[in-house]
Design an enzyme around this catalytic site. Sequence first.
Site, mmCIF file in Angstrom:
data_model
loop_
_atom_site.group_PDB
_atom_site.id
_atom_site.type_symbol
_atom_site.label_atom_id
_atom_site.label_comp_id
_atom_site.label_asym_id
_atom_site.label_seq_id
_atom_site.Cartn_x
_atom_site.Cartn_y
_atom_site.Cartn_z
ATOM 1 N N GLU A 42 0.848 -1.192 0.000
ATOM 2 C CA GLU A 42 0.000 0.000 0.000
ATOM 3 C C GLU A 42 0.888 1.248 0.000
ATOM 4 O O GLU A 42 1.902 1.305 0.691
ATOM 5 C CB GLU A 42 -0.879 -0.011 1.250
ATOM 6 C CG GLU A 42 -1.794 1.195 1.413
ATOM 7 C CD GLU A 42 -2.537 1.191 2.738
ATOM 8 O OE1 GLU A 42 -3.635 1.767 2.791
ATOM 9 O OE2 GLU A 42 -2.028 0.607 3.728
ATOM 10 N N LYS A 112 -9.889 1.883 -2.402
ATOM 11 C CA LYS A 112 -10.081 1.319 -1.067
ATOM 12 C C LYS A 112 -11.445 1.674 -0.490
ATOM 13 O O LYS A 112 -11.826 2.842 -0.419
ATOM 14 C CB LYS A 112 -8.970 1.819 -0.144
ATOM 15 C CG LYS A 112 -8.995 1.241 1.262
ATOM 16 C CD LYS A 112 -7.838 1.817 2.069
ATOM 17 C CE LYS A 112 -7.787 1.248 3.485
ATOM 18 N NZ LYS A 112 -6.673 1.849 4.260
ATOM 19 N N CYS A 146 -5.396 -3.078 2.822
ATOM 20 C CA CYS A 146 -5.127 -2.897 4.253
ATOM 21 C C CYS A 146 -6.355 -3.126 5.142
ATOM 22 O O CYS A 146 -6.751 -4.268 5.380
ATOM 23 C CB CYS A 146 -4.515 -1.518 4.478
ATOM 24 S SG CYS A 146 -3.563 -1.387 6.013
#
Length: 262
Positions: A42, A112, A146
């Site tokens: 990331e 995300k 994440c």
Amino acid sequence: MGDLSVSVVQCDLIWQDPAANCKRIERQLDSIDQTDLVVLPEFFSTGFYQDPEAKYETMESDTVLWMTETARSLDAVVTGSVVMQVKDKGAPIYLNRMLWACPEGTLDWYDKRHLFRYGGEHLSYTAGNERKIMRLDGWSIALFVCYDVRFPVWCRNRSDYDVALYVANWPHARQYAWDTLVRARAIENQSYVLAVNRVGKNPEGEEFRGGSAIIDPLGKPLASCCQSEMVQTATLSMSALQEIRADFPAAMDQDNFTIIDG
């Protein structure tokens, strides 16, 4: 469908210096003989931070061009997330965008979904709302970033993917959670998982110790990284995946649900 060769790149990150990070990663990629897929952490070009206006990418930036050129030179897909600025009704917004660069020059992406409220990510970034499944050599590959790993409903395999990718800047203070969650996602979804984290420290002294791994559908690591920079490559077997799912058909008993946004 044949086997798939995959490589995870666990690296330290130079703070807000995309050119230096790309060069650093290039040196690591020299160790790869052949692969179909390269996964970077990331925010691999900058490290993770809450002020995206200070340093960001656009779809025309040098980092994005580097990804497409690297994919072409390796003859492999290259993926990882960056701080991305786009325009929404003429106004700039910032996304945690996981890019998917193909060797033929095409680009796709996943934005995300779950922003890290504990760290204030939701104050500066805009959440994505589209789940993305990519195709590669007959394999279906789901993209996640994440904090997404903590939300099993969003990550649920709806019989639509074979591999899940999780890229992260996950600090050592919560290392046990990372190690546990990525294995849980593999087991419950009967899929391979590629989990890629960074190492090193950020300017605030927060420590990252990696824990990147290539995990099979039973939750067992095919390859794993220690606490330093390294690249690991493994081969994913479609026949083994199909055998596991046929022998233990848990997906047939999963609950049906509908995600309602907002």
